[in-house]
Design a protein around this motif. Structure first.
Motif, PDB file in Angstrom:
ATOM      1  N   MET A 215       0.850  -1.198   0.000  1.00 21.12           N
ATOM      2  CA  MET A 215       0.000   0.000   0.000  1.00 21.12           C
ATOM      3  C   MET A 215       0.877   1.236   0.000  1.00 21.12           C
ATOM      4  N   ILE A 216       0.320   2.336  -0.487  1.00 23.12           N
ATOM      5  CA  ILE A 216       1.046   3.611  -0.396  1.00 23.12           C
ATOM      6  C   ILE A 216       0.228   4.593   0.451  1.00 23.12           C
ATOM      7  N   ASP A 217      -0.887   5.057  -0.086  1.00 25.86           N
ATOM      8  CA  ASP A 217      -1.632   6.079   0.667  1.00 25.86           C
ATOM      9  C   ASP A 217      -2.608   5.461   1.670  1.00 25.86           C
ATOM     10  N   GLY A 218      -3.159   4.284   1.345  1.00 24.04           N
ATOM     11  CA  GLY A 218      -4.098   3.638   2.269  1.00 24.04           C
ATOM     12  C   GLY A 218      -5.468   4.263   2.280  1.00 24.04           C
ATOM     13  N   GLY A 220      -7.331   4.800  -0.910  1.00 25.34           N
ATOM     14  CA  GLY A 220      -8.017   4.615  -2.185  1.00 25.34           C
ATOM     15  C   GLY A 220      -7.545   5.518  -3.303  1.00 25.34           C
ATOM     16  N   MET A 221      -6.441   6.210  -3.130  1.00 25.96           N
ATOM     17  CA  MET A 221      -5.997   7.189  -4.134  1.00 25.96           C
ATOM     18  C   MET A 221      -4.969   6.636  -5.128  1.00 25.96           C
ATOM     19  N   CYS A 222      -4.084   5.749  -4.669  1.00 30.33           N
ATOM     20  CA  CYS A 222      -2.944   5.386  -5.522  1.00 30.33           C
ATOM     21  C   CYS A 222      -3.195   4.155  -6.383  1.00 30.33           C
ATOM     22  N   GLY A 223      -4.060   3.273  -5.977  1.00 32.86           N
ATOM     23  CA  GLY A 223      -4.374   2.078  -6.755  1.00 32.86           C
ATOM     24  C   GLY A 223      -3.399   0.926  -6.579  1.00 32.86           C
ATOM     25  N   CYS A 225      -2.915  -1.067  -4.155  1.00 36.79           N
ATOM     26  CA  CYS A 225      -3.375  -2.211  -3.363  1.00 36.79           C
ATOM     27  C   CYS A 225      -4.495  -2.983  -4.043  1.00 36.79           C
ATOM     28  N   CYS A 237      -7.392  -1.268   0.633  1.00 35.13           N
ATOM     29  CA  CYS A 237      -7.345  -0.287   1.721  1.00 35.13           C
ATOM     30  C   CYS A 237      -8.709   0.311   2.053  1.00 35.13           C
TER      31      CYS A 237
HETATM   32 FE1  FES Z   1      -3.450   3.314  -2.430  1.00 36.77          FE
HETATM   33 FE2  FES Z   1      -5.050   1.435  -1.511  1.00 36.77          FE
HETATM   34  S1  FES Z   1      -3.072   1.929  -0.833  1.00 36.77           S
HETATM   35  S2  FES Z   1      -5.397   2.774  -3.194  1.00 36.77           S
END
Ligand code: FES
Length: 277
Positions: A215-218, A220-223, A225, A237
């Motif tokens: 995960m990166i942002d956790g 729902g923004m980065c995609g 996960c 996330c």
């Molecule tokens: Fe980025 Fe889930 S961690 S969309």
């Protein structure tokens, strides 16, 4: 800044990590996670929540030291601070009276399955816990889990505790005890989630897995996960991290993990979890 209350290695390579984070402690639920950074501009690390104390305002996770960022976490001492402790994130594990529930935990999932056990017991379920490890030296929190369970099953690969074996022996162990679960919930490494799902599918036991993608942002923004569940793309996330283990496209999930390169895959291969698969 968030104060580290405790950070100690509880079994080889696994650390218990408690941080003062009152806002998270107030609202966290079983199955949720936090994202931490050990230092400014550091990597964001998702950690499943394993326990909390709402009064003291503290939250505990179990993490495995697998790379540079978790090595930094593993060097933290009580009294030090970290800049990021974001959460609670993700949807909580469904808790209701299902009847008989089998909880499967391995590695860091032995910790994060604990609040699930506690909540399911409070909801009136018969709760059985199955722990899997390479050897007894990798087991922890057995007392806590036993207190929240109606029965415990343990399998170790070297036979130093419980049955000599691993998750593949779980159905036979349950059958010998006359237990048929109405639901199975699995926390731990990808291999344990996948293998348990493969075992329970032919038995028709509904199986919920707490997914652990990168995960990166956790939020729902980065995609990063994303997971295919029942042919649909989901973000672990925000849509998870719990999903139906029989609907996950495991081949795709494992391939996605590999696409992030040796930094992520090699530690996983070397981990005690994966060694017997
Ligand atoms: Fe980025 Fe889930 S961690 S969309």
């Amino acid at each position: 800044m968030y104060e580290v209350i405790e950070r100690r290695m509880i079994v080889p390579n696994l650390h218990e990590f408690t941080v003062r984070a009152p806002a998270v402690a107030r609202s966290v639920k079983p199955g949720q996670f936090v994202i931490v950074r050990p230092e400014e501009n550091g990597e964001r690390i998702p950690l499943s929540v394993a326990d909390w104390d709402r009064e003291a305002g503290t939250v505990t996770s179990i993490f495995m030291q697998v790379g540079a960022s978790t090595a930094k976490l593993a060097r933290l001492k009580p009294g030090q601070t970290i800049p990021t402790y974001a959460g609670p994130l993700g949807r909580k594990t469904d808790i209701e009276n299902f009847g008989t529930v089998l909880l499967v935990g391995g590695c860091y999932g032995i910790g994060s399955i604990y609040p699930v056990a506690r909540a399911l017991k409070e909801a009136g379920n018969k709760v059985y816990t199955f722990l899997e490890a390479r050897g007894s030296f990798l087991l922890y929190w057995e007392d806590k889990l036993a207190a929240a369970s109606d029965g415990m099953f343990i399998a170790t690969r070297d036979g130093t505790k419980g049955r000599k074996g691993h998750i593949a022996d779980m159905p036979a162990m349950l059958s010998a005890a006359g237990i048929t679960p109405d639901r199975v919930i699995v926390n731990g490494c990808t291999f344990l989630l996948m293998r348990t799902s493969e075992l329970t599918r032919p038995l028709g036991w509904k199986t919920v897995v707490n997914m652990n993608p990168i995960m990166i942002d956790g939020t729902g923004m980065c995609g990063v996960c994303r997971v295919s569940v029942g042919g649909k793309m989901k973000f672990a996330c925000v849509d998870g991290p719990d999903f139906d283990g029989h609907e996950i496209d495991w081949a795709e999930f494992l391939a996605r993990r590999k696409s992030y390169g040796p930094e992520e895959v090699d530690p996983l291969r070397r981990s005690s979890c994966a060694s017997h698969f």
